[in-house]
Motif scaffolding. Structure first.
Motif, PDB file in Angstrom:
ATOM      1  N   ILE A 121       1.028  -1.167   0.131  1.00  0.00           N
ATOM      2  CA  ILE A 121      -0.112   0.015   0.112  1.00  0.00           C
ATOM      3  C   ILE A 121       0.821   1.201  -0.026  1.00  0.00           C
ATOM      4  CG2 ILE A 121      -1.748   1.252   1.259  1.00  0.00           C
ATOM      5  CD1 ILE A 121      -2.648  -1.421   2.510  1.00  0.00           C
TER       6      ILE A 121
ATOM      7  N   ASN B 216      -7.950   3.317  -3.354  1.00  0.00           N
ATOM      8  CA  ASN B 216      -7.215   2.115  -3.341  1.00  0.00           C
ATOM      9  C   ASN B 216      -5.851   2.485  -3.684  1.00  0.00           C
ATOM     10  OD1 ASN B 216      -6.033  -0.138  -2.976  1.00  0.00           O
ATOM     11  ND2 ASN B 216      -7.538  -1.391  -4.276  1.00  0.00           N
TER      12      ASN B 216
ATOM     13  N   ARG C  94      -3.058   0.409  -3.561  1.00  0.00           N
ATOM     14  CA  ARG C  94      -2.284  -0.587  -3.723  1.00  0.00           C
ATOM     15  C   ARG C  94      -1.655  -0.815  -4.897  1.00  0.00           C
ATOM     16  NH1 ARG C  94      -6.223  -5.517  -1.010  1.00  0.00           N
ATOM     17  NH2 ARG C  94      -6.384  -4.532   1.261  1.00  0.00           N
TER      18      ARG C  94
ATOM     19  N   GLU D 198       2.867  -1.552   4.235  1.00  0.00           N
ATOM     20  CA  GLU D 198       2.834  -0.168   3.935  1.00  0.00           C
ATOM     21  C   GLU D 198       4.014   0.694   3.550  1.00  0.00           C
ATOM     22  OE1 GLU D 198       0.252   1.529   7.306  1.00  0.00           O
ATOM     23  OE2 GLU D 198      -1.709   0.699   6.521  1.00  0.00           O
TER      24      GLU D 198
END
Length: 318
Positions: A20, A96, A98, A180
């Motif tokens: 992420i 999002n 990602r 992350e």
């Protein structure tokens, strides 16, 4: 996201299938403002470099080694920004953030490869200026087209080979549950931060590769300019000295900007990393400096300005 749970030396970790990208701010209003700002900067960057590519191709007066290298530097800059900025802009608007493991590795690989190619190409450009000023009578003989093509090939090949090795080294590591990345793209230091195993050996390898990519060509550039300055100071005519300095000034400014930011990020102890501060510096060398390069090369370059006027006249006076 599916994670394969594993255990290593009594510690739990997971092999992430993606990451992420945290970016800059979670507030929607800031995200939209940043999207607009960096979209404009990105379009200006692409437009500036595409213009340099166009004018150095269409004007026969610019078919010399200096502008051959400048054209290819602009091509590298276009690809360089396309690797980073579109994904960054998409993240500003998407909920999002990602990125897949393969996507992250691919982004890092091309980022390092193109950045490395630019480092080596800037060194080749310094050699071109050295020959032009220190050995002008043999310039056309030394800086032949085959040599220019060889220097370009070595720069690009070296960048991609070093990048492949470095990316493979980093992505063989296991990554933590908290996958992350505190950055706006898959850069080396923030990706290493989320690795779970001991990364000391990897950090040493990264440091050595960065020394090879950054410091070796940078020292070559400095050595070239020591010889260039010494040669210019021996010129008796003040006008000729100014002309010689002006042909080198743009390249020197670009080299200082490029190497200064990159050396600050990659060649320092891990203990001094500050990811929030590094994000700002990374933002400068991935978004701001590429936007400035076309202006730096064209503002005081009469040949480029003349070529721009010719192209402008061809387009609008038909």
């Amino acid at each position: 996201m599916t994670l394969q749970e594993m255990d290593l030396r009594g510690e739990n970790y997971s092999t992430a299938t993606g990451f992420i990208i945290l970016g800059f701010s979670s507030r929607l209003s800031y995200q939209q403002m940043l999207f607009g700002l960096f979209l404009i900067m990105h379009l200006v960057t692409l437009g500036g470099h595409m213009t340099i590519v166009l004018v150095t191709l269409v004007d026969p007066a610019l078919h010399i080694p200096m502008y051959f290298f400048l054209r290819n530097l602009s091509v590298i800059e276009i690809c360089y920004t396309l690797v980073i900025v579109p994904k960054m802009l998409a993240n500003f608007l998407a909920g999002n953030h990602r990125i897949s493991l393969v996507g992250c590795a691919t982004q890092m690989c091309f980022f390092i490869a193109l950045g490395g190619a630019e480092c080596f190409l800037l060194a080749a450009m310094a050699y071109d200026r050295y020959v032009a000023i220190c050995n002008p009578l043999r310039y056309t003989l030394i800086m032949s087209r085959p040599l220019c093509l060889q220097l370009l090939t070595v720069a690009c090949t070296s960048g991609f080979l070093l990048s492949l090795g470095l990316t493979a080294l980093i992505f063989h590591l296991p990554f933590c549950h908290s996958h992350e990345i505190n950055h706006f793209f898959c850069d080396i230091p923030p990706v290493l931060e989320v690795a779970c195993s001991d990364t000391h050996a990897d950090e040493v390898a990264v440091f050595l590769v960065c020394m090879l990519i950054l410091m070796v060509p940078f020292l070559m550039i400095l050595a070239s300019y020591v010889l260039i300055v010494a040669s210019i100071l021996r010129i008796h005519s003040a006008q000729e000295r100014r002309k010689a300095f002006s042909t080198c000034a743009a390249h020197l400014v670009v080299a200082v900007l490029h190497y200064g930011c990159a050396i600050f990020i990659y060649i320092r102890p891990k203990a001094s990393y500050a990811l929030e501060q590094d994000k700002v510096v990374s933002l400068i060398y991935t978004n701001v400096t590429p936007m400035l390069y076309p202006a730096i090369y064209s503002l005081r370059n009469r040949e480029v300005q003349g070529a721009l006027r010719k192209v402008w006249d061809r387009i609008f006076l038909l």
